[in-house]
Design a protein around this motif. Sequence first.
Motif, PDB file in Angstrom:
ATOM      1  N   ARG A 191       0.766  -1.197  -0.136  1.00 47.30           N
ATOM      2  CA  ARG A 191      -0.199   0.148   0.068  1.00 47.30           C
ATOM      3  C   ARG A 191       0.993   1.165   0.082  1.00 47.30           C
ATOM      4  N   SER A 192       0.390   2.432  -0.156  1.00 39.17           N
ATOM      5  CA  SER A 192       0.853   3.682  -0.064  1.00 39.17           C
ATOM      6  C   SER A 192       1.209   3.822   1.714  1.00 39.17           C
TER       7      SER A 192
ATOM      8  N   ALA B 159      -1.036  13.027   0.715  1.00 44.56           N
ATOM      9  CA  ALA B 159      -2.484  12.878   0.988  1.00 44.56           C
ATOM     10  C   ALA B 159      -3.551  13.928   0.754  1.00 44.56           C
TER      11      ALA B 159
ATOM     12  N   LYS C  66     -11.225  -0.148  -2.179  1.00 44.94           N
ATOM     13  CA  LYS C  66     -10.975  -0.806  -3.465  1.00 44.94           C
ATOM     14  C   LYS C  66     -12.146  -1.368  -3.948  1.00 44.94           C
TER      15      LYS C  66
HETATM   16  C1  FMN Z   1       0.995   8.240 -10.147  1.00 46.93           C
HETATM   17  C2  FMN Z   1       0.458   8.435  -8.350  1.00 46.93           C
HETATM   18  C3  FMN Z   1       0.813   9.782  -7.917  1.00 46.93           C
HETATM   19  C4  FMN Z   1       0.574   9.551  -6.529  1.00 46.93           C
HETATM   20  N1  FMN Z   1       0.730  10.975  -5.884  1.00 46.93           N
HETATM   21  C5  FMN Z   1       0.790  10.893  -4.641  1.00 46.93           C
HETATM   22  C6  FMN Z   1       0.893  12.339  -3.871  1.00 46.93           C
HETATM   23  O1  FMN Z   1       1.442  13.391  -4.640  1.00 46.93           O
HETATM   24  N2  FMN Z   1       0.794  12.133  -2.709  1.00 46.93           N
HETATM   25  C7  FMN Z   1       0.289  11.528  -1.922  1.00 46.93           C
HETATM   26  O2  FMN Z   1      -0.019  11.529  -0.696  1.00 46.93           O
HETATM   27  N3  FMN Z   1      -0.002  10.054  -2.333  1.00 46.93           N
HETATM   28  C8  FMN Z   1       0.314   9.976  -3.759  1.00 46.93           C
HETATM   29  N4  FMN Z   1      -0.166   8.733  -4.553  1.00 46.93           N
HETATM   30  C9  FMN Z   1      -0.615   7.520  -3.852  1.00 46.93           C
HETATM   31  C10 FMN Z   1      -2.116   7.615  -3.959  1.00 46.93           C
HETATM   32  O3  FMN Z   1      -2.887   8.212  -3.124  1.00 46.93           O
HETATM   33  C11 FMN Z   1      -2.628   6.049  -3.475  1.00 46.93           C
HETATM   34  O4  FMN Z   1      -1.916   5.192  -4.512  1.00 46.93           O
HETATM   35  C12 FMN Z   1      -4.187   5.719  -3.455  1.00 46.93           C
HETATM   36  O5  FMN Z   1      -4.722   6.451  -2.363  1.00 46.93           O
HETATM   37  C13 FMN Z   1      -4.434   4.265  -3.329  1.00 46.93           C
HETATM   38  O6  FMN Z   1      -3.602   3.693  -2.062  1.00 46.93           O
HETATM   39  P1  FMN Z   1      -2.827   2.492  -2.122  1.00 46.93           P
HETATM   40  O7  FMN Z   1      -1.506   2.678  -3.059  1.00 46.93           O
HETATM   41  O8  FMN Z   1      -2.473   2.106  -0.946  1.00 46.93           O
HETATM   42  O9  FMN Z   1      -3.613   1.423  -2.826  1.00 46.93           O
HETATM   43  C14 FMN Z   1       0.023   8.586  -5.735  1.00 46.93           C
HETATM   44  C15 FMN Z   1      -0.142   7.334  -6.424  1.00 46.93           C
HETATM   45  C16 FMN Z   1       0.199   7.254  -7.741  1.00 46.93           C
HETATM   46  C17 FMN Z   1       0.109   5.738  -8.248  1.00 46.93           C
END
Ligand code: FMN
Length: 218
Positions: A31-32, A87, A210
């Motif tokens: 996850r992120s 976020a 999701k």
């Molecule tokens: C191309 C891309 C850009 C993103 N940019 C940011 C960002 O600038 N800041 C942030 O906190 N999260 C960012 N994210 C994380 C997304 O918010 C996160 O992937 C999404 O909320 C889904 O959560 P998960 O990765 O746990 O599935 C990014 C993700 C992707 C793939």
Amino acid sequence: MTENESVSAQAASARDEYGLVQMANLVASCRSFRRFDEGRRVPEGFLLELVDMARLCANGANRQLLRFRVVSDPAACDAVFAELAWAGYFKDWAGPAVGERPTGYVVIAAERGAAGKPAAPIVEVDCGIAAQTMMLAARSAAPSYAGCMLKAFTLRLIDVLGLDAERYELKLVCAFGLPAEEVRLEPLSASPDGSIKYWRDDAGVHHVPKRSLEDVLI
Ligand SMILES: Cc1cc2nc3c(=O)[nH]c(=O)nc-3n(C[C@H](O)[C@H](O)[C@H](O)COP(=O)(O)O)c2cc1C
């Protein structure tokens, strides 16, 4: 069993039958993460190994236009952090506090075709493949590191990194660290407002809704 249940059931049985459980668990755990233990830093060699994997990834016409900047020095990490936004759905959270910030970064840039000209559009795809490969690798490590991809960075970042803006276009920042938060996958139906927005509960657990397999199949 409804038609909808059957696709999930088919996928689950294929997961068992074809030895995909470990990979499925890795993907689910990848996850992120946005809060880390800043006291236990990601070694620079670890980040270099991630890039060594990323350079092997599939990419358009094998042109290999991506370039990677590894950042692990604490002062340099602080300088990168200052250019990031975290976020977007959390309007009242300014991002990780001191002590929980990422301890390493891999910044992905693309080589421009000619000085000052935009990089080839296909590098966006290359970038996603490289970034997810590094995220999965970090998560699979022992200890298990984690990270977050960030597209929300300032135009200043390229100067902060000392890179030539005529030559490189910054594409994505991959932040890494030892995770210090819990992140849970949820079905969309669990979302408090029924939306795709992630949320954080009173215990500080981050929840990511999701769509189901049924909902994404067309
Ligand atoms: C191309 C891309 C850009 C993103 N940019 C940011 C960002 O600038 N800041 C942030 O906190 N999260 C960012 N994210 C994380 C997304 O918010 C996160 O992937 C999404 O909320 C889904 O959560 P998960 O990765 O746990 O599935 C990014 C993700 C992707 C793939």
